[in-house]
Write an enzyme that holds these catalytic residues in place. Sequence first.
Site, PDB file in Angstrom:
ATOM      1  N   GLU A 148      42.581  14.968   1.706  1.00  0.00           N
ATOM      2  CA  GLU A 148      42.880  13.876   0.849  1.00  0.00           C
ATOM      3  C   GLU A 148      42.876  14.403  -0.574  1.00  0.00           C
ATOM      4  O   GLU A 148      43.352  13.931  -1.383  1.00  0.00           O
ATOM      5  CB  GLU A 148      41.667  12.930   1.097  1.00  0.00           C
TER       6      GLU A 148
ATOM      7  N   HIS B 244      41.165  27.428  24.943  1.00  0.00           N
ATOM      8  CA  HIS B 244      41.785  27.224  26.321  1.00  0.00           C
ATOM      9  C   HIS B 244      42.882  26.036  26.068  1.00  0.00           C
ATOM     10  O   HIS B 244      43.389  25.492  27.128  1.00  0.00           O
ATOM     11  CB  HIS B 244      40.536  26.706  27.350  1.00  0.00           C
TER      12      HIS B 244
ATOM     13  N   LYS C 191      47.286   0.304   3.964  1.00  0.00           N
ATOM     14  CA  LYS C 191      46.732  -0.982   3.838  1.00  0.00           C
ATOM     15  C   LYS C 191      47.464  -2.041   3.407  1.00  0.00           C
ATOM     16  O   LYS C 191      47.620  -3.023   3.989  1.00  0.00           O
ATOM     17  CB  LYS C 191      45.633  -0.727   2.660  1.00  0.00           C
TER      18      LYS C 191
HETATM   19  O1  PA5 Z   1      37.343   9.777  -0.275  1.00  0.00           O
HETATM   20  C1  PA5 Z   1      37.961   8.532  -0.243  1.00  0.00           C
HETATM   21  O2  PA5 Z   1      37.615   7.918  -1.345  1.00  0.00           O
HETATM   22  C2  PA5 Z   1      38.177   7.571   1.005  1.00  0.00           C
HETATM   23  O3  PA5 Z   1      38.545   8.261   2.136  1.00  0.00           O
HETATM   24  C3  PA5 Z   1      36.987   6.649   1.219  1.00  0.00           C
HETATM   25  O4  PA5 Z   1      35.870   7.759   1.537  1.00  0.00           O
HETATM   26  C4  PA5 Z   1      36.996   5.807   2.154  1.00  0.00           C
HETATM   27  O5  PA5 Z   1      38.376   4.904   2.314  1.00  0.00           O
HETATM   28  C5  PA5 Z   1      36.171   4.761   2.359  1.00  0.00           C
HETATM   29  O6  PA5 Z   1      35.971   3.967   1.249  1.00  0.00           O
HETATM   30  P1  PA5 Z   1      34.840   2.979   0.924  1.00  0.00           P
HETATM   31  O7  PA5 Z   1      33.829   3.785   0.791  1.00  0.00           O
HETATM   32  O8  PA5 Z   1      35.483   2.295  -0.316  1.00  0.00           O
HETATM   33  O9  PA5 Z   1      34.820   1.829   1.921  1.00  0.00           O
END
Ligand code: PA5
Length: 449
Positions: A291, A312, A426
């Site tokens: 990310e 494996h 989303k």
């Molecule tokens: O790194 C990030 O910001 C995202 O991957 C969030 O961790 C994930 O979408 C969860 O978001 P939230 O904590 O707002 O529910």
Amino acid sequence: MEPLKIDISKTLEFLLYKDISRYQAEIDQHHEALRNRTGKGSDFLGWVNLPSSTSEDLLSEIEAAARRMQEIADIFVVVGIGGSYLGAKAVIDALSHHFSPLLSKEQRKAPLVIFAGQNICADYHADLMDILADKSYAVAVISKSGTTTEPAIAFRLLKQDLEKRYGKEGARERIIAVTDPESGALRKMATQEGYQTFSIPPDVGGRFSVLTPVGLLPIAVAGFDIRQLMAGARDMELHSQKYSDMNQNPVSLYAAVRNALYRRGKNIEILATYHPRLQYLVEWWKQLYGESEGKDLKAILPVGVGFTTDLHSMGQLIQDGERNLFETVISVAKTRRQVIIPTDAEDLDKLNYLAGKDMHTVNKMAEKGTLLAHIEGNVPNLVIEIPTISEYYIGQLFYFFEKACAISGYILGVNPFDQPGVEAYKVNMFALLGKAGYEELAKTLRERL
Ligand code: PA5
């Protein structure tokens, strides 16, 4: 402190040292940018000093909440996804008995911590509600934004079930919310319902939040030492602040080597461990690097493997497939327990040559043999070694990977602290589910399906 060690010698068959050291001047600047908050995404640098700035009071408050949960619950359900899930899961798995769900609460000395809202699978959540039906449980609902669909759905199910069983007042005792201090639907609900809450600092992004109550609360409920976890992270924070030089700072070295390899066309990094309990540490790392770096048409694809199991299944590809990958191994010097391979009088399985040896020695030789085989197959290898799997060394690893990710992302030229691409699925999902405001998009999508 004994800092984790990084050995890059087995990348030098593929890189010249100057390919790596050329990044030093740039890395110095990136360390400065993190310190002075002048780089890309500087609104999200709260994680940089978290280990050294987290107060005693906050740790004590988390421990007190954890003790309260340990007393009332046999099962503690942690509701969250992404950064609000993977860090806690990584630590709890790394430190728990492998067959923890089969132990009693007395044997574990803590409730069983399980997770929900990290997917939207109906079967998973229906099975979860079955399991909870005759158990005493409590819930931590964790969401930085407080608006994420997956955990919101799971929490609605659990909240209604708790209220049915214990009434509003009883449910309130069993729910803790971890969210933004001010904004989001979860903060609003927690205030209205009177839940105990912990705040996620607004300048700490989801995937960098494991050392906030997001990770610390579930880890403490599971019975692990959050002070040792923070101590490991703090030692790595201080060490990596003191030195920028890659000969002294493993953070700088890791960031430099992976970028040098990327420039040579190695755009897949495989993170390998030889310990099943580290599987979710690898999953946490995948989110952190995927990310943070995968944007602007750039990426080192983070892939996780658990050896020797995956030798494996994936071994063939790693040994002989397209040569666009490099491998980083998390190597553990010592396991907590020993298993000595017994002698067998008949030796029908021809294993007596291993008799008397600890299984860990066999695992180590598999690790060394694989390293040499993969180098022979033109896969550059880095090794990150920790003495043992403990709270302290997981803390070091968390901070090491976070800081290296920030620097590596800066070298790549991206903002490591945003995730604009995550929104695409989303909005489509909202449109297809008929959420108000998405009507136009829904029409277009339906035509394309
Ligand atoms: O790194 C990030 O910001 C995202 O991957 C969030 O961790 C994930 O979408 C969860 O978001 P939230 O904590 O707002 O529910």
